[in-house]
Structure formats: C-alpha cells, structure tokens
Design a protein around this motif. Structure first.
Motif, mmCIF file in Angstrom:
data_model
loop_
_atom_site.group_PDB
_atom_site.id
_atom_site.type_symbol
_atom_site.label_atom_id
_atom_site.label_comp_id
_atom_site.label_asym_id
_atom_site.label_seq_id
_atom_site.Cartn_x
_atom_site.Cartn_y
_atom_site.Cartn_z
ATOM 1 N N ALA A 308 -26.507 42.683 -36.404
ATOM 2 C CA ALA A 308 -26.476 42.382 -37.835
ATOM 3 C C ALA A 308 -27.306 43.383 -38.625
ATOM 4 C CB ALA A 308 -26.992 40.956 -38.074
ATOM 5 N N ASP A 309 -28.461 43.763 -38.088
ATOM 6 C CA ASP A 309 -29.349 44.672 -38.794
ATOM 7 C C ASP A 309 -28.708 46.044 -38.987
ATOM 8 O OD1 ASP A 309 -32.101 45.111 -39.869
ATOM 9 O OD2 ASP A 309 -32.132 46.644 -38.294
ATOM 10 N N LEU A 310 -28.057 46.539 -37.951
ATOM 11 C CA LEU A 310 -27.443 47.873 -38.023
ATOM 12 C C LEU A 310 -26.236 47.883 -38.958
ATOM 13 C CD1 LEU A 310 -27.729 48.735 -34.235
ATOM 14 C CD2 LEU A 310 -28.891 49.930 -36.089
ATOM 15 N N VAL A 311 -25.396 46.845 -38.856
ATOM 16 C CA VAL A 311 -24.233 46.777 -39.751
ATOM 17 C C VAL A 311 -24.694 46.634 -41.201
ATOM 18 C CG1 VAL A 311 -22.205 45.408 -40.398
ATOM 19 C CG2 VAL A 311 -22.683 45.870 -37.982
ATOM 20 N N GLY A 326 -25.253 47.157 -52.278
ATOM 21 C CA GLY A 326 -26.489 46.433 -52.001
ATOM 22 C C GLY A 326 -26.290 45.106 -51.289
ATOM 23 N N LEU A 327 -25.059 44.836 -50.825
ATOM 24 C CA LEU A 327 -24.782 43.568 -50.146
ATOM 25 C C LEU A 327 -24.922 43.717 -48.631
ATOM 26 C CD1 LEU A 327 -21.636 42.018 -51.916
ATOM 27 C CD2 LEU A 327 -24.000 41.219 -52.022
ATOM 28 N N ASP A 328 -25.583 42.758 -48.000
ATOM 29 C CA ASP A 328 -25.573 42.679 -46.543
ATOM 30 C C ASP A 328 -24.253 42.063 -46.109
ATOM 31 O OD1 ASP A 328 -28.069 43.750 -46.271
ATOM 32 O OD2 ASP A 328 -29.108 41.821 -46.115
ATOM 33 N N PHE A 329 -23.695 42.573 -45.001
ATOM 34 C CA PHE A 329 -22.447 41.991 -44.490
ATOM 35 C C PHE A 329 -22.744 40.664 -43.791
ATOM 36 C CE2 PHE A 329 -18.950 41.361 -41.523
ATOM 37 C CZ PHE A 329 -17.842 41.644 -42.318
ATOM 38 N N VAL A 524 -16.130 54.271 -41.148
ATOM 39 C CA VAL A 524 -16.179 55.110 -39.942
ATOM 40 C C VAL A 524 -17.540 54.982 -39.262
ATOM 41 C CG1 VAL A 524 -16.177 57.487 -39.107
ATOM 42 C CG2 VAL A 524 -14.450 56.749 -40.759
ATOM 43 N N GLU A 525 -18.596 54.972 -40.058
ATOM 44 C CA GLU A 525 -19.950 54.893 -39.490
ATOM 45 C C GLU A 525 -20.174 53.558 -38.786
ATOM 46 O OE1 GLU A 525 -24.540 55.400 -41.065
ATOM 47 O OE2 GLU A 525 -22.896 56.492 -42.056
ATOM 48 N N ILE A 526 -19.691 52.462 -39.374
ATOM 49 C CA ILE A 526 -19.854 51.154 -38.729
ATOM 50 C C ILE A 526 -19.008 51.075 -37.466
ATOM 51 C CG2 ILE A 526 -19.415 48.679 -38.996
ATOM 52 C CD1 ILE A 526 -20.182 48.946 -41.931
ATOM 53 N N ALA A 527 -17.779 51.566 -37.532
ATOM 54 C CA ALA A 527 -16.914 51.536 -36.345
ATOM 55 C C ALA A 527 -17.511 52.344 -35.209
ATOM 56 C CB ALA A 527 -15.520 52.057 -36.703
ATOM 57 N N ALA A 528 -18.241 53.413 -35.544
ATOM 58 C CA ALA A 528 -18.824 54.283 -34.519
ATOM 59 C C ALA A 528 -20.026 53.654 -33.823
ATOM 60 C CB ALA A 528 -19.232 55.615 -35.146
ATOM 61 N N MET A 529 -20.549 52.575 -34.377
ATOM 62 C CA MET A 529 -21.715 51.924 -33.758
ATOM 63 C C MET A 529 -21.406 51.388 -32.364
ATOM 64 S SD MET A 529 -23.397 49.750 -36.853
ATOM 65 C CE MET A 529 -23.962 50.551 -38.344
ATOM 66 N N ARG A 530 -20.134 51.147 -32.102
ATOM 67 C CA ARG A 530 -19.745 50.575 -30.805
ATOM 68 C C ARG A 530 -20.290 51.391 -29.652
ATOM 69 N NH1 ARG A 530 -13.529 49.194 -28.957
ATOM 70 N NH2 ARG A 530 -14.014 48.543 -26.817
#
Length: 623
Positions: A308-311, A326-329, A524-530
């Motif tokens: 959660a923190d990274l996303v 400025g929204l947390d997912f 792209v950056e979030i998808a790359a977290m995998r």
C-alpha cells in the motif's frame, strides 16, 4: 520338639499362598485391557524353619521346614524403560500438534490460484498494465479499482484465517493448562496415598500404575523428567522447575499480554515467574501461537503495508483523469494522531516515544556512484543494535544491499526519485513494536550530508525512538508515522477513488499541474513494482515474498509430518517393548492358574492326610 499340628500349619500356609497366586493371576486377567496396568507377581519364600542355629534347639537332625509364605506382591515394571518413554512422549505429542496445525495453516495459503492473494495481486498488476496502454479509458480504471478491492478482500481473508487459527491455538493453550494443573494435582494426591500405603508395609501396585499413567499423560502435555530416588517424595520436573514434589503440586496460569494481541503468557502461580515449556502439546501450542502464527501474520502485514505504501507513494504524486492529485489509492491508518509520531508508551500520560515507520532522504542518489565515504551505521536489530560499515570504494547500491543483508530490523531502497528510504520491518521480539524505526545512527556522513536523512553524525545526532520528538534528529527528511498493528486487516481502496474512478491516476502532472491525454507514466511505474526490488521483509520483490511465504509454510508442514512419522516409529518400538515386559498375557496367566490350582489341590490333599494322621493319633491310639 515339633508340634503335632505342624503339618496342618504347613498345609494351611500352602493353601493360602496358592490361593493368593490364583487371585493375583485372576486380577491380572481382569485388568488385561486396563490402560497403564502392569502385571503382578506373587513372591513366595520358604517359611522360617522350626529351629535356627543361633537359638537353643532340640537335638534333631537338620532344620525342620515350615512350608511357604507370601513375601510380597510386586508389579513387573522396567523403570529405565519407563523413563525413556516419558522422555520421548513429549517429542511425539509436540510434532503431532505441529503437524495438525500446519495442515490448517497450509489450507489458508492453498487457495485456488484464481482467488489466492498472489493470483489477485497478479491481476492487480495486469490492471495497471492495461491502464498504461489505455490511459484515457474509464473501463481500465474501473478494472484497477475492482481488482484492488478484490485483492484487499483476499488479503483480509488470509489475515483473518491466520488470526482464527491463532485464537484456536490460544483456546487450546488454556485448555491444556487446565489439564496440566489437574493431572499434576492428581499425581500429588496419588503420591500421598502411596506413602500412606507403604507406611503400612504394603506394596500399592495399582496406585503406582495409576501414578505412572498420570506421569505419561503429563509428559504428553509438557516435557517432564521423574526423580524416583526418594520413595517417600516422588518428584516431577519440567524445564528445571519442580511441578510435583511428593503430595504438593504447583499450578500454572495465563497472564494477558497487550504486546501479543492480548494472548497470555504462562507463569507459575506461586512465584509469578515465567513458565517455560519446550516440548509436549503445550510447548508446541505456545511456539505455534507466539512464533509461527505471529511470524506469518507479521509477514502478511509487512507485505500489505509496503504494498500500500509503495502504490500510494506513486499515486499521490500522480494526476487522475479528473486532474485530481494527492490521493492515496489505498487507505492507511496511522497508529498515532501526533504528526511527529509521539506516543505515550508506558501509559503515564506523557508522550515518551516516537513511532516512525519510514524516513526518506532529501538528496537524490545514483545507485552505481562510489560514495567516497567511510563510517559505520547503526540500526535497531532483533536483539540490540546492528552495525553496518561502509567504505570509500562502495557504491550506493553496495551500501543499500549491505543494510538489507544485515540483521537490522530496518530495510533500505531508492525510491522513484532516487532518494534513500529507510523502512521499519516487523519486530522479532514481542517487547518491541512492529513497523517502528527504533534507532538510526551514523559515525560518518552517508546518512547525513550524503543522503540527507540525519542532521548530525555520531551518537549525539542519532535518531532513537525512546524519546518524544525524535524526528528533530532528521535533516528535513520526509517521514511517515507508524500504522496500526495489523494493516492487512483494515486495508481497503480509498473511498474517494471508488466513488469516482476518474481519480485513478495514470499520469504525472504537466507544467500546469494537469494530466496530459495519453500520459501513462504513473501507471507504468506502478505496474513495474511487481518485479522491482522494494524489500518486502526478507524478500526483495513481491514475487520473492510470495515464493518465500508459501515455501516456508510448506517446508515446515513437511518437517512436522516427517518428524512425527519418525517419532511414532520410535514410540511404537518402546511401547511394544514395555508391553512385552509389563503387559498381561492371557495364555500365560491361564497356564499359571492351572499350575497354582494343582498346587492348591496337592496342599489340600496334604491337609487331608495330616487330618487322618491326627485322627488316628487322637481317637484310635490305645484302643
């Protein structure tokens, strides 16, 4: 001279001895299926002769025998073998308990692939990947939100599955404690009966069988050793503590602990000292609850929190289709409301600690750049602080890896802006809170001027959580306060995002703060977290985490199965050997009864003959 009635006495003793032997054999047969019963044998001896050499005696040839006498009735028992069985019983029950509960733990992880946490996380990454291809699509955004909700539901379900097992184990611990107290009290009571019986000159065989059975039942629950040196003060020890001494039995009780989800720790009722058990059912249950389940829950919480923190870190810095930023997912709940993380740890009404989860340096670093600095960093570890040295020839990546490879309960990585991030992990010790950085110090300049986390080098500039406002030690570095105890239980998608899927941010802001059409850099950056090395506990990527967690549970379950099978074989051999020594053999007892019956008949015939001789002497002599 010998009495005229001596023959009658000899016959009477023989009849009584054979009658006792027949009764004892019948007692054995009637208890052939009684748990814990050991066969009994009548020990007979020749009765004292009429004349003894050390006393005055008539001048007759040799000693005149007086028949037989029952000396004692004893049980057939091998105490050395009993000690071996007692010593091994707790090992068998220990592995049996672990095997049973690991089957339950495995069932929590062995979900069908399409609904498992890992399967749902894969779909979540795929959703962001699809959004990166179609950044203007509301349908792709809806897919991300829905898959995020499904993922949080599966994480919450896994957490609650583990928690339910933990509660079940805790209930079993309380029940087992009651059993231990009850059995130890019974052993003490039987000890008192045995002492009283022995004082009367008896052999309380059945009572001793009952005591040995109770000791074996106690050994099934906890690891015990038996001291039989003093027959009047039979003692039972466990882990260096006396639990039964003669007619006295010590009790144990559970004292609730706030630091362990309210689960209690075991103490001796009379002294209040911690009661330690490392074997038997109780030892296995305590280890399962306080180590295995706790470790699995901490691992899941670590993954959920970091995920959660990274996303959120990317999403809050990105812009949605509706130009909202400025929204947390994912929703996160802080442990304390104080913005500096100040917390009243000892409950005296004064804030005395700082609960900080993450520190982010203010200087951008290049992973392959040599740092040209030397020093030693100090971080909190499982037991005391851990030192991590760095040298002038090291690169930034070398130092980060050295921190992560150490035993420190702090992990490091470079974020999307190449800033150094320090994050707290779960704590190995119950005395320390999870996800709280407890100590950061640097004798050199890597954490100070180079990365921009600490304001000052040396002990004077160290960050230590044992004081309020410890964040004043930071050199303007960003920090986040610690979350509540179990983030996996409350994790959910932000209602602001679910209420308007256009708030799902796929782009980074342009020069005027809006999202350019077609910009998908954030997605792209979030998808790359995998597959990004982000340090999830001991795993470096999310895939590492899932591989390690499933493998760890599977291997421990396999270990419990193998150890239980091995111990069952050992115990089967020991019990078979004991049965061959102490068990009742019906055929053997029947053969003995026939032998004793013939002896009884012969003794009766002998009495008849003596009666005829006396009749001749008294009624016919002199006629």
């Amino acid at each position: 001279m010998a009495s005229s009635f001596a023959g009658i006495e000899i016959g009477k003793r023989s009849l009584m001895a054979h009658s006792t032997q027949i009764s004892t054999a019948g007692h054995n047969i009637s208890n052939a299926d009684t748990e814990g019963y050991s066969r009994q044998r009548v020990n007979v001896r020749a009765f004292d002769p009429l004349y003894r050499p050390d006393l005055e005696r008539a001048q007759v040839a040799g000693q005149i025998g007086q028949g037989t006498d029952v000396e004692s009735i004893t049980r057939v028992r091998d105490e050395l073998l009993d000690s071996r069985i007692v010593g091994q019983t707790n090992v068998e029950s220990y592995w049996a308990t672990r095997e049973k509960y690991y089957a339950m733990i495995e069932s929590v992880y062995n979900e069908p692939e399409e609904i498992s946490v890992r399967g749902n996380m894969d779909k979540f990454w795929q959703g962001w990947q699809e959004l990166s291809v179609y950044p203007d699509s509301d349908a792709a955004r809806q897919a991300v939100v829905t898959r995020g909700q499904t993922l949080t539901d599966s994480i919450r379900q896994q957490f609650r599955g583990l928690s339910e097992i933990g509660k079940q184990i805790d209930g079993d611990i309380e029940a087992t404690v009651r059993q231990v107290n009850d059995i130890s009290s019974q052993i003490a009571a039987v000890n008192a009966e045995i002492v009283r019986s022995r004082a009367m000159g008896d052999n309380p065989n059945d009572l001793m069988d009952r005591r040995d059975l109770l000791v074996e039942k106690l050994a099934n629950l906890i690891n015990v050793t038996v001291d039989r040196k003093d027959p009047d003060e039979f003692m039972v020890h466990t882990d260096g503590q006396v639990i039964v001494q003669g007619s006295l039995a010590r009790q144990i009780k559970s004292v609730p602990q706030i630091d362990n989800n309210g689960y209690g720790k075991l103490v001796w009722t009379d002294t209040g000292i911690d009661a330690q058990f490392h074997g038997g059912t109780l030892g296995a249950l305590i280890e399962l609850r306080d180590k295995d389940i706790r470790s699995e829950v901490q691992s899941l919480n670590t993954m959920a929190l970091n995920f959660a923190d990274l996303v959120n870190d990317v999403h809050r810095n990105a812009v949605g289709k509706n130009n909202v930023t400025g929204l947390d997912f994912f929703v996160q709940h802080d442990f304390v409301e104080n913005t500096n993380g100040n917390y009243d740890r000892n409950g005296d009404g004064v804030e005395d600690s700082s609960y900080v989860f993450r520190m982010t340096g203010k200087n951008a670093l290049r992973p392959q750049e040599q740092i040209g600095l030397e020093g030693t960093m100090t971080f909190n570890g499982a037991s005391g602080n851990v030192n991590v040295s760095y040298y002038a020839s090291d690169t930034v990546a070398d130092v980060v890896n050295r921190i992560n490879d150490s035993n420190a309960e702090v992990k490091a990585y470079l974020d999307r802006n190449s800033n150094l991030v320090l994050k707290a992990t779960s704590s190995a010790s119950m005395e320390n809170p999870d996800f709280v950085i407890r100590h950061v110090e640097d004798s050199g300049m890597f954490l100070t001027g180079y990365s921009g986390i600490l304001a000052q080098s040396g002990e004077g500039g160290a960050y230590d959580f044992n004081r309020a406002d410890a964040v004043t030690s930071l050199d303007g570095a960003q920090f986040a306060v610690s979350p509540v105890m179990s983030p996996a239980d409350y994790m959910e998608v932000n209602p602001a995002v679910t209420g308007d899927v256009r708030s799902v941010a796929a782009a980074f802001a342009n020069t005027i703060g809006d999202a350019d059409p077609g910009d998908a850099r954030a997605a792209v950056e979030i998808a790359a977290m995998r597959n990004t090395k982000v340090m999830i506990g001991t795993g470096r990527t999310f895939d590492d985490y899932f591989a390690e967690s499933v493998t760890n549970v599977g291997l421990k379950g396999e270990q419990a199965q193998n150890q239980l099978a091995s111990q069952n074989k050992i115990m089967d051999d020991l019990r078979s050997l004991r049965d061959s020594i102490s068990g009742v053999n019906i055929d053997e007892e029947l053969a003995d009864i026939i032998k004793f019956q013939h002896g009884y008949n012969a003794a009766a015939k002998f009495v008849t003959v003596q009666d005829e001789l006396l009749d001749t002497l008294i009624n016919r002599l002199g006629v």
